[in-house]
Design an enzyme around this catalytic site. Sequence first.
Site, mmCIF file in Angstrom:
data_model
loop_
_atom_site.group_PDB
_atom_site.id
_atom_site.type_symbol
_atom_site.label_atom_id
_atom_site.label_comp_id
_atom_site.label_asym_id
_atom_site.label_seq_id
_atom_site.Cartn_x
_atom_site.Cartn_y
_atom_site.Cartn_z
ATOM 1 N N LYS A 197 0.851 -1.197 0.000
ATOM 2 C CA LYS A 197 0.000 0.000 0.000
ATOM 3 C C LYS A 197 0.882 1.240 0.000
ATOM 4 C CE LYS A 197 -1.951 2.717 2.913
ATOM 5 N NZ LYS A 197 -1.851 4.016 2.202
ATOM 6 N N CYS A 202 14.015 10.871 5.574
ATOM 7 C CA CYS A 202 14.192 10.624 7.012
ATOM 8 C C CYS A 202 15.647 10.796 7.430
ATOM 9 C CB CYS A 202 13.688 9.235 7.369
ATOM 10 S SG CYS A 202 14.463 7.934 6.394
HETATM 11 O O1 6OD Z 1 18.107 4.304 0.859
HETATM 12 C C1 6OD Z 1 17.464 3.496 1.496
HETATM 13 O O2 6OD Z 1 17.624 2.272 1.378
HETATM 14 C C2 6OD Z 1 16.460 3.945 2.462
HETATM 15 N N1 6OD Z 1 15.842 2.965 3.148
HETATM 16 C C3 6OD Z 1 16.171 5.265 2.617
HETATM 17 C C4 6OD Z 1 15.216 5.750 3.508
HETATM 18 C C5 6OD Z 1 14.849 7.037 3.509
HETATM 19 C C6 6OD Z 1 13.795 7.547 4.327
HETATM 20 O O3 6OD Z 1 13.246 8.598 4.109
#
Ligand code: 6OD
Length: 469
Positions: free
Chosen positions: A168, A276
């Site tokens: 989702k 994040c």
């Molecule tokens: O680059 C990634 O694998 C990852 N999980 C990034 C996460 C970003 C969050 O906003």
Amino acid sequence: MLTHFIGGLPVAAGNPFPVHDPVTGAVVRQAHEADPEVVDRAVRAAREAARDWAALPVGERAGWMRRLADGIEARFDDLVAAEIADTGKPYEQTRTLDVPRGIANFRAFAEIAAQRPDEAFHLPGLLSYTVRRPLGVVAVIVPWNLPFLLMTWKLAPALVTGNTVVVKPSEATPGSAAVFADVCAEAGLPPGVVNVIFGYGASGQLLVEHPGVDGVTFTGATRTATTIMKTVADRVKPISFELGGKNAGLVFDDCDLDRAVDGAVQSVFTNGGQVCLCTERLYVQRSIFEEFCVRLASRAQEVEPQPMISLEHRDKVLSYYALARSEGAKVHAGGGVPVFNDHRDSGYFVEPTVVTGLSEWSRFNREEIFGPVCHVAPFDSETEAIDLANSSDYGLAATLWTTGLDRAHRVARRLEAGLVWVNTWYLRDLRTPFGGVKLSGIGREGGTQSLDFYSEPTTITIKLEQPDV
Ligand code: 6OD
């Protein structure tokens, strides 16, 4: 109108809802909202496909992952267009980061899974070994900030370990998931292995509480994660959460200042600060503090504003700008809404913003803002810098800017964060563990950690009658 993708087929059911272009605020498309019946249908389709998919040798599933990567390559331009339409991301970023990472995710996990050895343990007269079995049906709940990157980051390891999935995406960004459903159909993926449903949080809630779902992977807000956690507690479903951050950047006076300013610009403002991993708290050694602030502020004024995902989110970010002012912050750059005098003026933009002078206890410095903004504060000693970085309820990522090799190692290991980047930001090796501590998450994905989350070991122990031959 976007339709759900269930059992390999489009399903047009549920109330339509609008999806807005954040650049102009206009409605770009409509999608159907998954109601209890749709959710149930999707979970059943995933369950029906689960046994045959899990029975395939891992090498065959890895082959499917490569075919999905090929399929993404074939639909590259459509995926870029869909992602931009929903998020307003810059073309260059979408072309070089978001969509290529989808391809890389499938290719990387195909290799990691296919090459992973099994474990065996020997004792005199005893042989134990482990086999890993998929969880079953995994609910994949994807946020709006990096929709395609994060969806595929979860799908690839979930699928290659033998799970079937119900995905989702966020109600704000369904477009790339819809194109990906086409990719699955075009590749001839067995029906029900990947199912995509659309809707708001209520649809996600129906999905995670469905008794046919065996595990949940979620990236998004900590508040939503606690709701999911409470929901799945009764059935003790495995969860993997990658949540918010209030990430610190530490700039030491032995850094390469040009590089540190470049890095700060990137880590604060990329994707409009809606990652994040973005830095929202910068701590700079006092001897270079003034110069750093001047240079960062000047660079911030040159950053092309990016839209926030929604009006609601823009208002949230602006409320922090107002909070900073009301608490007497010095605003070095930005602090408001840009005026373009064109179609973007009805969009959801805020100015890239740099402030100083707030207390560490201000909500501005404690809560995740998720916008193109940072607070900069001075520090005097290494220990103080580490304490400041760690004085947060969150612990996802940190950046260090220093040319001191010893210092880099010494400080990095003392930071309460799942990820520390030294003299860089958001450079990824997909084999490494990825996730956060404290309110930033539970568990790690990435490399074999993803394979571990999406599968469970069964230990088989055999008594050997002739142990010493
Ligand atoms: O680059 C990634 O694998 C990852 N999980 C990034 C996460 C970003 C969050 O906003």
